[in-house]
Design a protein around this motif. Structure first.
Motif, PDB file in Angstrom:
ATOM      1  N   VAL A 227       9.696   6.644  -2.236  1.00  0.00           N
ATOM      2  CA  VAL A 227       8.460   6.043  -1.729  1.00  0.00           C
ATOM      3  C   VAL A 227       8.152   4.776  -2.523  1.00  0.00           C
ATOM      4  O   VAL A 227       8.184   4.778  -3.751  1.00  0.00           O
ATOM      5  N   GLY A 228       7.903   3.697  -1.813  1.00  0.00           N
ATOM      6  CA  GLY A 228       7.628   2.419  -2.466  1.00  0.00           C
ATOM      7  C   GLY A 228       8.848   1.553  -2.658  1.00  0.00           C
ATOM      8  O   GLY A 228       8.725   0.398  -3.074  1.00  0.00           O
ATOM      9  N   LEU A 265       6.338  10.693   8.234  1.00  0.00           N
ATOM     10  CA  LEU A 265       6.646   9.383   7.657  1.00  0.00           C
ATOM     11  C   LEU A 265       6.058   8.257   8.494  1.00  0.00           C
ATOM     12  O   LEU A 265       5.872   8.400   9.709  1.00  0.00           O
ATOM     13  N   LYS A 284      10.482  -0.051   4.267  1.00  0.00           N
ATOM     14  CA  LYS A 284       9.921   0.984   3.408  1.00  0.00           C
ATOM     15  C   LYS A 284       9.404   2.115   4.287  1.00  0.00           C
ATOM     16  O   LYS A 284       9.003   1.898   5.437  1.00  0.00           O
ATOM     17  N   PHE A 286       6.604   5.317   4.081  1.00  0.00           N
ATOM     18  CA  PHE A 286       5.531   5.965   3.338  1.00  0.00           C
ATOM     19  C   PHE A 286       5.228   7.323   3.968  1.00  0.00           C
ATOM     20  O   PHE A 286       5.537   7.575   5.126  1.00  0.00           O
ATOM     21  N   VAL A 287       4.607   8.180   3.188  1.00  0.00           N
ATOM     22  CA  VAL A 287       4.351   9.558   3.589  1.00  0.00           C
ATOM     23  C   VAL A 287       2.918   9.676   4.096  1.00  0.00           C
ATOM     24  O   VAL A 287       2.007   9.026   3.579  1.00  0.00           O
ATOM     25  N   SER A 288       2.724  10.518   5.105  1.00  0.00           N
ATOM     26  CA  SER A 288       1.394  10.647   5.707  1.00  0.00           C
ATOM     27  C   SER A 288       0.368  11.239   4.756  1.00  0.00           C
ATOM     28  O   SER A 288      -0.832  11.021   4.917  1.00  0.00           O
ATOM     29  N   LEU A 290       0.242  12.308   0.322  1.00  0.00           N
ATOM     30  CA  LEU A 290       0.989  12.435  -0.936  1.00  0.00           C
ATOM     31  C   LEU A 290       1.260  13.883  -1.322  1.00  0.00           C
ATOM     32  O   LEU A 290       2.263  14.185  -1.961  1.00  0.00           O
ATOM     33  N   GLY A 306       4.966   3.937  -6.741  1.00  0.00           N
ATOM     34  CA  GLY A 306       5.164   4.184  -5.315  1.00  0.00           C
ATOM     35  C   GLY A 306       4.040   5.007  -4.714  1.00  0.00           C
ATOM     36  O   GLY A 306       3.624   4.778  -3.566  1.00  0.00           O
ATOM     37  N   ILE A 307       3.529   5.969  -5.483  1.00  0.00           N
ATOM     38  CA  ILE A 307       2.418   6.801  -5.015  1.00  0.00           C
ATOM     39  C   ILE A 307       1.181   5.946  -4.756  1.00  0.00           C
ATOM     40  O   ILE A 307       0.493   6.098  -3.740  1.00  0.00           O
ATOM     41  N   GLU A 309       1.111   2.733  -4.111  1.00  0.00           N
ATOM     42  CA  GLU A 309       1.390   1.942  -2.905  1.00  0.00           C
ATOM     43  C   GLU A 309       1.112   2.755  -1.657  1.00  0.00           C
ATOM     44  O   GLU A 309       0.542   2.260  -0.677  1.00  0.00           O
ATOM     45  N   ASN A 310       1.530   4.011  -1.664  1.00  0.00           N
ATOM     46  CA  ASN A 310       1.338   4.884  -0.509  1.00  0.00           C
ATOM     47  C   ASN A 310      -0.146   5.051  -0.191  1.00  0.00           C
ATOM     48  O   ASN A 310      -0.570   4.994   0.966  1.00  0.00           O
TER      49      ASN A 310
END
Length: 404
Positions: A227-228, A265, A284, A286-288, A290, A306-307, A309-310
């Protein structure tokens, strides 16, 4: 029941408009609650309760209605031609050929229709055939930080301050269910794992008829672990090859598409600022939420950039921005966000711990040739003065700021 005002406000402007309203998002993100809030709003507006009909297709009580013929017959039996009715249909993708039912209802009755669905691809091939130009989509995400604070004020004992609340939000994510009680992290992640298993089975494996479940889970772990970072389907295939697991690149892309469809995603394309074009490589994902990462892989401090950024990506999406990764020559800008001719640029970092980090985060923004707002978002305790118009935000303040 805590009101999720932003979604209710979006829906209010479409009440009685001749369009099907479709709420989409990952399971357990709160779509059903938004429908209940909408029903309350319709009643408040003076609409007779007997003209508002709700069905939840996750309930066993609707099992006999999960095909087009039976659903249409059921709805036709409770409506009268010439009178306006309001239909609130939850998890509509569970009904076979549901789009034919909706199309027929629009033709045969005076109806205002609201749907929810847990798969984004129900808006592609199915709707393109029957409802082209006659629906609007309203994405529903898990709780924003401001929504989490509202839950915190009701359910958390004692109520935490903003900084402490963000630390909890960072670890537990935004699925509404886990914030309706004082769950510890162990219980939280157990709940999330159950949600994840349901989404993976029903909205990914079953819907897309995926046979190699072990490979699908490997793909998920790779994406969660990156992620990120920018990468491609080929990057994943090459990594698996290095692990002596030969995999077809097309299969990887098909699995990524399936995970997008289930809202596990989100794919974000790169945008070449000078060339003014969307690039087709090195995206990139990202996750819906965290908490999906933590529930499957545990919390890892080294993933913090990355977290963060998400978190910022999801906030921009909640605010209805189109979001891209920015490419400026050899430099990257974390996010270009556009909405109705408005644009903002956002850099996200853990902390501005050195002059090198400050240079890395601020210089791409300072090199931009336009005057759109520019932000650097971090978890620093201190507040850095603005640099030539580039504003520095602590992340919890950025998430709560309504000026962008």
């Amino acid at each position: 029941m805590i009101k999720r005002t932003s979604y209710l406000t979006q829906l209010q402007q479409w009440i009685d408009k001749p369009l099907v309203k479709i709420l989409t998002g990952i399971r357990r993100s709160g779509k059903s609650t938004v429908l209940l809030l909408l029903k309350e709003e319709l009643v408040r507006k003076g609409i007779p309760v007997n003209t508002i009909h709700t069905l939840n297709f996750e309930s066993f009580t609707t099992e006999h209605l999960k095909n087009a013929t039976s659903l249409y017959a059921h709805l036709a039996a409770i409506m009268t031609k010439g009178q306006k009715f309001y239909l609130l249909l939850d998890e509509i993708q569970e009904v076979q050929e549901w789009e034919k039912v909706i199309n027929s209802l629009l033709v045969d009755y005076s109806v205002d229709i609201y749907l929810t669905g847990s798969n984004s691809h129900l808006l592609s091939s199915e709707l393109a055939t029957y409802l082209a130009g006659r629906y609007i989509e309203i994405p529903v995400y898990t709780l924003s930080f401001s929504e989490y604070l509202a839950f915190n004020a009701v359910y958390q004992t004692p109520v935490l301050g903003t900084k402490e609340s963000f630390a909890t939000y960072l670890r537990k994510g935004g699925f509404p269910l886990v914030h309706t009680a004082n769950y510890d992290e162990h219980a939280t992640y157990k709940v999330i794992r159950d949600i994840y298993a349901s989404v993976l089975l029903r909205d990914t494996i079953q819907r897309y008829k995926i046979r190699d479940i072990e490979l699908l889970e490997r793909v998920i772990r790779y994406v969660f672990d990156n992620v990120g970072n920018t990468f491609s389907g080929k990057s994943i295939a090459d990594y698996f090859k290095s692990q002596y697991r030969k995999t077809d690149v097309n299969t990887i892309y098909n699995y990524l598409t399936a995970l997008e469809g289930a809202f596990i995603l989100y794919r974000v394309s790169r945008f070449d600022i000078k060339g003014k074009e969307i690039l087709k490589t090195q995206e990139k994902f990202f996750v819906s939420d965290l908490s999906l990462i933590y529930a499957m892989m545990g919390y890892r401090d080294q993933m913090i950039s990355g977290i963060l950024e998400n978190i910022v990506f999801l906030e921009l999406k909640r605010r209805e921005y189109q979001v891209y990764i920015g490419k400026l020559d050899t430099r990257e800008i974390d996010f270009i966000a556009e909405k109705q001719g408005k644009r903002i640029y956002v850099q996200v970092a853990y902390k501005l711990e050195s002059d090198t980090t400050i240079e890395r985060e601020f210089s791409p923004l300072l090199a931009l040739p336009d005057q759109f707002p520019k932000y650097v978002v971090t978890m620093d305790e201190f507040w850095k003065e603005d640099v030539q118009g580039v504003k520095h935000f602590q992340i919890h303040d950025f998430l709560l700021d309504n000026r962008y």
